[in-house]
Design a protein around this motif. Structure first.
Motif, mmCIF file in Angstrom:
data_model
loop_
_atom_site.group_PDB
_atom_site.id
_atom_site.type_symbol
_atom_site.label_atom_id
_atom_site.label_comp_id
_atom_site.label_asym_id
_atom_site.label_seq_id
_atom_site.Cartn_x
_atom_site.Cartn_y
_atom_site.Cartn_z
ATOM 1 N N ILE A 607 0.854 -1.189 0.000
ATOM 2 C CA ILE A 607 0.000 0.000 0.000
ATOM 3 C C ILE A 607 0.890 1.239 0.000
ATOM 4 N N THR A 608 0.795 2.023 -1.045
ATOM 5 C CA THR A 608 1.621 3.230 -1.151
ATOM 6 C C THR A 608 0.841 4.497 -0.845
ATOM 7 N N HIS A 609 -0.469 4.415 -0.866
ATOM 8 C CA HIS A 609 -1.289 5.583 -0.570
ATOM 9 C C HIS A 609 -2.645 5.097 -0.073
ATOM 10 N N GLN A 621 -9.864 4.288 -0.001
ATOM 11 C CA GLN A 621 -9.322 4.121 -1.343
ATOM 12 C C GLN A 621 -7.822 3.898 -1.213
ATOM 13 N N THR A 623 -4.006 2.754 -2.893
ATOM 14 C CA THR A 623 -3.142 2.569 -4.054
ATOM 15 C C THR A 623 -2.170 1.454 -3.704
ATOM 16 N N ASP A 625 0.898 -1.109 -4.909
ATOM 17 C CA ASP A 625 1.993 -1.363 -5.854
ATOM 18 C C ASP A 625 2.180 -2.865 -6.002
ATOM 19 N N GLU A 629 2.686 -3.121 -11.905
ATOM 20 C CA GLU A 629 1.682 -2.088 -12.131
ATOM 21 C C GLU A 629 1.137 -1.621 -10.789
ATOM 22 N N THR A 630 0.408 -0.495 -10.815
ATOM 23 C CA THR A 630 -0.220 0.051 -9.615
ATOM 24 C C THR A 630 -1.731 -0.091 -9.743
ATOM 25 N N ARG A 631 -2.387 -0.528 -8.698
ATOM 26 C CA ARG A 631 -3.834 -0.745 -8.702
ATOM 27 C C ARG A 631 -4.508 0.196 -7.706
ATOM 28 N N THR A 632 -5.754 0.580 -8.044
ATOM 29 C CA THR A 632 -6.636 1.275 -7.104
ATOM 30 C C THR A 632 -7.624 0.257 -6.551
ATOM 31 N N SER A 667 -12.753 -0.194 -8.425
ATOM 32 C CA SER A 667 -11.889 -0.992 -7.562
ATOM 33 C C SER A 667 -11.339 -2.159 -8.365
ATOM 34 N N GLN A 668 -9.996 -2.300 -8.389
ATOM 35 C CA GLN A 668 -9.337 -3.256 -9.288
ATOM 36 C C GLN A 668 -8.753 -4.443 -8.532
#
Length: 696
Positions: A607-609, A621, A623, A625, A629-632, A667-668
């Motif tokens: 979790i980066t954000h 919500q 973010t 890593d 790729e980066t997912r929301t 949401s991915q």
């Protein structure tokens, strides 16, 4: 039945352990109300009874969960359910309660009368017992996996997902709903009704005498009878319910499915001193409106009770509907996947008729149907607004503009074949609507009402009175044609009020108000008449019957549905289903094959954000890593973690889960969590690994 002097219409008694949703409305309450309103318009002697079922095991479980008394639970939900029905114009003559003294006495006397006739078998049998709470377990206190559909929250008497009637012995991995303990068998005494003794009568009365019943009802009953009936206990071990009226029955109450249908009788007793006319006279037509999960109880068990007791009539029809799904998925109270009636009336004030229309037009009369908010919008905008409302509004506007706001004269010498055809439409529609309503085809009846409005629009478009008004050289002749056109359109408008009243009562009253007509015009004997509005009578200004439903309103409802379901799955919303409360250790789910598991793509992410989702207290919500790729990801964990404390946390992500929008955010994926004693924990590796690493 050769002669019908009176009607008794019942609607299923909802459990008073939660609010009602639109599936309940579509299943039985709206069809029953439509039928009753039609009968009243026919000036029939009809009583419409229902009430809350307040002795079911779910009430007891709900009370234990909330640390309150069963009486507090039923008092609260009786009010909520009753208010919801009233807001939707469900016109019960009485909405009673099975906790009332009248019902307790009626049910107790009913049982004692059958007991005195020797109609019960007294048996000492081994019953399931919870050793941790020292409690004998009624069927609904036992949950497990349904052997038919795999639902792991099936009850010991019925699976509410597939509708299969069950016994506790048939459940896979049964457990107590009170403590999650594995039930054991202990001896206890109960009174059984030998249903097999009623098989010959049921086959004659039901299978031979009621082949006109809906195929889903007749077929389910035939299946039960073909498989053979067995003795069924009519009492239970419990401290909540109607006490068994026998001296050696301490700690015993009447089985809820013995007690509940007698609620129809006790409600009628509360309603009228002449209650026996509606229950005991052969010239009464008794109709039960129910959902398909109640078919066996109303068509096999309750009629057998009435037959055994003696002196009562039997249902002439039981027009059960199938289930209504929501947005392609079955209604699930445990994960809050439902459209609750009390919320609808708050979100769409004054628009109860829109929901009534949509639920009837899409009624699950012969098969399970699907409610979607997009269909709700389309039916409102394209049918109620653009067809029905459009015709009434055009008629009223043109009458005020071209006829001075008064009902114009009809000129017989100017009548043409198109005028005569429109009058015939009204007569034909009346007959078709009657036939459909009396045979419980409510969807077909509503379609015919809408066809009348379509015909009115077509007639107006062909006659074009606004064009005739623009040719002054033929003004006198044209005014007569204009008068005839709008006179018939006003008569058709009044007929629409009569036709639509059983379905959309508020809309019918709005039409009467504009036309300055009294309520008695809605009597069915007036349907098809072209003398409902009087020549020269002034009309009120037009008002729109329906408003368009905007995209934003629909998006908000869909978002709310998905958001609550997601939060519920994450464990952050209290489940409505009392059995859904997580025990100390959740039971194992049904066995899967290796290929099922291999479809999951589980990846380590960081979790980066993290930030809170606006206007959603339960959602964060994230973010994440994944290295490549980066997912929301939107996750329902805001009640357990602040955004700041989870930055840098490694998590396990279901990376190949189909994206889903929540609160407008796509949401991915889904974060895997563990729950213990109400606390959530991340599932991750014991050591740091590179983001994107697979779990295998």
């Amino acid at each position: 039945m050769e002669k019908i002097s009176r009607y008794l219409v019942t609607a299923a008694l909802p459990y008073a352990n939660g609010p009602v949703h639109i599936g309940h409305l579509a299943g039985c309450y709206l069809p029953a109300d439509i039928y009753v309103r039609y009968l009243r318009a026919r000036k029939a002697d009809v009583k419409f009874v229902s009430g809350t079922d307040e002795h079911g095991v779910p009430i007891n479980i709900k009370a234990m969960k909330e640390n309150t008394s069963p009486q507090d639970v039923v008092d609260r939900y009786h009010r909520i359910i009753g208010d919801s029905f009233a807001a939707m114009d469900i016109s019960f003559d009485i909405f009673a309660r099975t906790s009332s003294p009248v019902h307790h006495q009626t049910a107790s006397d009913f049982f004692k009368h059958m007991y005195d006739k020797g109609l019960f078998e007294e048996k000492e049998t081994e019953q399931f017992y919870d050793p941790e709470t020292a409690t004998f377990l009624a069927d609904r206190y036992i949950v497990g996996t349904c052997p038919v559909c795999g639902n792991d929250k099936a009850y010991g008497d019925q699976c509410e997902r597939c509708g299969t009637a069950l016994s506790p012995e048939e459940l896979i991995n049964p457990r107590s709903a009170l403590s999650n303990a594995v039930p054991v068998k202990r001896k206890t005494k109960h009174w059984y009704m030998p249903l097999q003794n009623y098989e010959p009568w049921l086959k004659t009365w039901l299978l031979e005498g009621h082949k006109e019943w809906k195929p889903n009802v007749y077929g389910q009953c035939k299946s039960w009878l073909d498989n053979g009936l067995h003795s069924r206990a009519m009492t239970r071990d419990s401290n909540w319910g109607i006490k068994v009226p026998l001296p050696d029955a301490e700690g015993k109450v009447l089985y809820v499915w013995f007690d509940a249908p007698i609620g129809y009788i006790s409600a009628t007793r509360e309603l009228t001193e002449n209650w026996q006319d509606y229950w005991c006279k052969e010239d009464t037509k008794l109709v039960h409106f129910i959902g398909k999960d109640n078919i066996v109880f109303h068509c096999v068990i309750f009629p057998s009770m009435l037959k055994g007791h003696g002196g009562y009539i039997f249902p002439e029809n039981v027009p059960a509907n199938e289930f209504l799904n929501i947005e392609g998925e079955k209604v699930s109270t445990s994960r809050d996947w439902a459209v609750w009636v009390h919320e609808y009336v708050n979100d769409f004030p004054g628009q109860q008729d829109v929901l009534r229309y949509v639920l009837c037009a899409n009624a699950p009369e012969t098969k399970d149907n699907d409610f979607t908010w997009k269909d709700f919008q389309d039916r409102n905008n394209s049918e109620l607004v653009a067809i029905f409302g459009n015709f009434v509004n055009r008629t009223m506007v043109l009458m005020h503009k071209l006829c001075g706001g008064k009902v114009p004269t009809f000129h017989p010498d100017k009548k043409d074949a198109r005028d005569e055809a429109l009058v015939q439409v009204l007569q034909d529609a009346k007959n078709k609507i009657e036939t459909s309503l009396e045979t419980f085809h409510f969807r077909d009846a509503l379609t015919e009402v809408m066809n009348v409005a379509r015909e009115g629009n077509k007639y107006l478009q062909e006659k074009q009175p606004w064009i005739l008004a623009k040719t002054p050289q033929l003004q006198e002749d044209n005014q007569a044609l204009i008068d005839n056109c709008l006179h018939l359109c006003l008569q058709l408008t009044a007929n629409l009020a009569i036709f639509i009243h059983p379905f959309l009562p508020t809309t019918a009253k709005k039409i009467l108000h504009m036309l300055k007509l009294v309520d008695r015009v809605l009597d069915w004997e007036n349907a098809g008449s072209t003398k409902l509005v009087s020549v020269g009578y002034s009309m009120r200004p037009p008002e729109l019957l329906f408003a368009k439903v905007e995209d934003a309103q629909i998006a908000a409802q869909v978002e709310k549905l998905h958001t609550r379901a997601a939060a519920s799955v994450a464990g952050t919303l209290a489940a409505v289903d009392p059995v859904a409360e997580a025990p100390a250790f959740a039971p194992l789910k049904p066995e899967i094959q290796f290929d099922d598991f291999a479809k999951l793509d589980l990846r380590i992410g960081t979790i980066t954000h993290a930030e809170k989702v606006p206007k959603a207290d339960k959602l964060l919500q994230l973010t994440v890593d994944l290295g490549f790729e980066t997912r929301t990801v939107v996750s329902g964990i805001a009640a357990h973690f602040s955004p700041e404390e989870i930055i840098g946390k490694q998590v396990t992500l279901v990376a190949n889960l189909a994206p889903r929008k929540m609160r407008g955010i796509e949401s991915q994926g889904m974060i895997l969590m563990a729950e213990q004693n109400g606390k959530l924990e991340f599932i991750n590796s014991a050591t740091l690994v590179a983001p994107g690493a697979s779990i295998s």
